[in-house]
Design a protein around this motif. Structure first.
Motif, short mmCIF file in Angstrom:
data_model
loop_
_atom_site.label_atom_id
_atom_site.label_comp_id
_atom_site.label_asym_id
_atom_site.label_seq_id
_atom_site.Cartn_x
_atom_site.Cartn_y
_atom_site.Cartn_z
N ALA A 61 -13.20 -1.90 -9.43
CA ALA A 61 -11.84 -2.27 -9.82
C ALA A 61 -11.12 -3.06 -8.73
O ALA A 61 -10.22 -3.85 -9.02
CB ALA A 61 -11.04 -1.03 -10.18
N ALA A 62 -11.51 -2.84 -7.48
CA ALA A 62 -10.89 -3.56 -6.36
C ALA A 62 -11.37 -5.00 -6.27
O ALA A 62 -10.69 -5.83 -5.66
CB ALA A 62 -11.19 -2.84 -5.06
N ASP A 101 -1.00 -8.30 -8.91
CA ASP A 101 -2.39 -8.02 -9.25
C ASP A 101 -2.63 -6.52 -9.23
O ASP A 101 -3.25 -5.98 -8.31
CB ASP A 101 -3.29 -8.74 -8.25
CG ASP A 101 -4.75 -8.73 -8.67
OD1 ASP A 101 -5.04 -8.31 -9.80
OD2 ASP A 101 -5.59 -9.14 -7.86
N VAL A 102 -2.12 -5.84 -10.25
CA VAL A 102 -2.16 -4.38 -10.31
C VAL A 102 -3.23 -3.91 -11.30
O VAL A 102 -3.35 -4.45 -12.41
CB VAL A 102 -0.78 -3.81 -10.73
CG1 VAL A 102 -0.87 -2.32 -11.05
CG2 VAL A 102 0.24 -4.06 -9.63
N VAL A 103 -3.99 -2.88 -10.88
CA VAL A 103 -4.96 -2.21 -11.75
C VAL A 103 -4.68 -0.71 -11.68
O VAL A 103 -4.50 -0.17 -10.58
CB VAL A 103 -6.41 -2.50 -11.33
CG1 VAL A 103 -7.39 -1.73 -12.21
CG2 VAL A 103 -6.70 -3.99 -11.39
N ILE A 104 -4.65 -0.05 -12.81
CA ILE A 104 -4.37 1.39 -12.87
C ILE A 104 -5.63 2.11 -13.35
O ILE A 104 -6.19 1.77 -14.39
CB ILE A 104 -3.19 1.67 -13.82
CG1 ILE A 104 -1.91 1.03 -13.26
CG2 ILE A 104 -3.01 3.18 -14.02
CD1 ILE A 104 -0.76 1.00 -14.25
N THR A 160 3.04 -10.14 -0.26
CA THR A 160 1.64 -10.53 0.02
C THR A 160 0.76 -10.48 -1.22
O THR A 160 -0.27 -11.16 -1.27
CB THR A 160 1.05 -9.64 1.11
OG1 THR A 160 1.20 -8.26 0.72
CG2 THR A 160 1.77 -9.87 2.44
N ARG A 161 1.11 -9.65 -2.22
CA ARG A 161 0.40 -9.57 -3.50
C ARG A 161 -1.10 -9.30 -3.36
O ARG A 161 -1.93 -10.05 -3.89
CB ARG A 161 0.60 -10.85 -4.31
CG ARG A 161 2.04 -11.13 -4.68
CD ARG A 161 2.57 -10.12 -5.66
NE ARG A 161 3.86 -10.53 -6.21
CZ ARG A 161 4.58 -9.81 -7.06
NH1 ARG A 161 4.12 -8.64 -7.46
NH2 ARG A 161 5.74 -10.23 -7.50
N PRO A 162 -1.51 -8.24 -2.66
CA PRO A 162 -2.92 -7.89 -2.66
C PRO A 162 -3.31 -7.30 -4.02
O PRO A 162 -2.44 -6.94 -4.83
CB PRO A 162 -3.01 -6.81 -1.58
CG PRO A 162 -1.65 -6.16 -1.61
CD PRO A 162 -0.69 -7.28 -1.92
N ARG A 163 -4.60 -7.20 -4.30
CA ARG A 163 -5.05 -6.39 -5.44
C ARG A 163 -4.60 -4.95 -5.17
O ARG A 163 -4.94 -4.36 -4.16
CB ARG A 163 -6.56 -6.48 -5.60
CG ARG A 163 -7.21 -5.44 -6.52
CD ARG A 163 -6.81 -5.55 -8.00
NE ARG A 163 -7.10 -6.81 -8.62
CZ ARG A 163 -8.26 -7.10 -9.23
NH1 ARG A 163 -9.24 -6.23 -9.26
NH2 ARG A 163 -8.42 -8.28 -9.80
#
Length: 329
Positions: A216-217, A158-161, A109-112
């Motif tokens: 960030a979301a 779509d990854v944020v750390i 699904t590739r959500p943020r």
């Protein structure tokens, strides 16, 4: 926007879930009672109309969590000291295995996907740490966070750390330093002080952390972006203790302890990247944040006292066994 918040019954997660709901997002709050989810925070989320689900990320079917615009992954096992020895396996399970399973569930699904990491991955800082600095994890907890970051980067999408720095404020866990010190000052029971108090931290108020996480979301960010989320001013622990004593009018009594294993001398947040890409910087200074946390502790104590009074009234209003017979005699 439909947002899944894991670890939603936790200190930061409960604030985050409520803040998202307050601005109109549909929130699914995820936590596991079997892994120590705070019942009071779960009840508060349910009272505010947030959908709450009991889910152990290391064992449950996670496919339903992937049907979202954003997954904010705050769940995990906290604590540097408790991650050594017998705690290492649980730390690996809850921070690495659970993250891997959640990333797998989101692959289609590739959500943020926003991963909450920690400043502990840096090790000791002699200057403000930037996101491009080499990491130096010095505890099983810190290594579990760096391993989770590696998993997130390798997963793609779509990854944020976010690397959180020493978060404090209302609802802080009882094992955390400011919670212990404030309670010690309020009731006179000594709290442990590990080391000499010379450790420095970028103490960051929970409201500022929630603000950064929501940004960030939703912000347009390159996949794999890493951001420090911390106050740019580093403060020595003994100075923070002095401020707590000043605000409460009495210093917290302390019991000296040896430095804790894995404890670093200083964390220090470099936040230029967050300011550039999120338009975010921490705005709550330590005195203001501590004042708000102290007010929460005092409110909790008043509520406990009222509950004790209500329970006493209930006990007093119950008929005493055998009282009628004694009256007739």
């Amino acid at each position: 926007m439909r947002v899944v918040v894991t670890g939603a019954a936790g200190f930061i997660g409960s604030h985050l879930a409520q803040a998202l709901a307050a601005v109109g997002h549909e929130v699914l709050a995820v936590d596991a009672r079997s892994r120590g989810a705070c019942p009071a925070n779960l009840a508060e989320l349910a009272r505010t109309g947030i959908t709450v689900t009991d889910c152990d990320l290391a064992t449950a079917d996670l496919a339903p969590l992937a049907d979202a615009d954003a997954v904010l992954h705050l769940a995990g096992r906290p604590g540097v000291r408790t991650s050594f020895g017998a705690g290492a396996a649980d730390t690996e399970r809850d921070n690495v295995t659970a993250t891997a399973r959640l990333l797998d569930a989101c692959a289609a699904t590739r959500p943020r996907f926003v991963l909450a990491s920690s400043s502990s991955v840096y090790g000791d800082a002699d200057r403000p740490c930037t996101e491009d600095d080499p990491i130096d994890p010095r505890s099983p907890y810190a290594r579990s966070k760096s391993d989770a970051e590696d998993l997130a980067r390798r997963a793609g999408g779509d990854v944020v750390i976010l690397r959180y720095f020493s978060v404090y404020g209302p609802r802080q866990r009882p094992d955390m330093a400011f919670h212990r010190f404030i309670e010690a000052a309020l009731d006179g029971s000594p709290a442990p002080l590990y080391g000499d108090g010379g450790q420095s931290r970028s103490f960051t108020f929970v409201g500022d952390v929630v603000d950064a996480t929501i940004r960030a979301a939703t912000a347009p960010l390159p996949a794999g972006t890493i951001l420090n989320v911390g106050h740019p001013v580093t403060v020595r622990l003994r100075d923070a203790l002095d401020r707590i004593g000043t605000l409460l009018g009495t210093p917290p009594p302390l019991v000296p302890k040896d430095p804790a294993p894995g404890d670093v001398t200083r964390t220090w947040a470099g936040t230029a990247r967050a300011a550039t890409v999120l338009g975010w910087t921490a705005t709550t200074d330590l005195d203001e944040g501590l004042t708000r946390q102290i007010a929460w502790h005092e409110q909790q104590r008043r509520e406990k006292d009222r509950e004790k009074d209500r329970e006493k009234d209930r006990q007093d209003s119950r008929p005493r066994q055998g009282s009628e017979g004694a009256d007739r005699g």
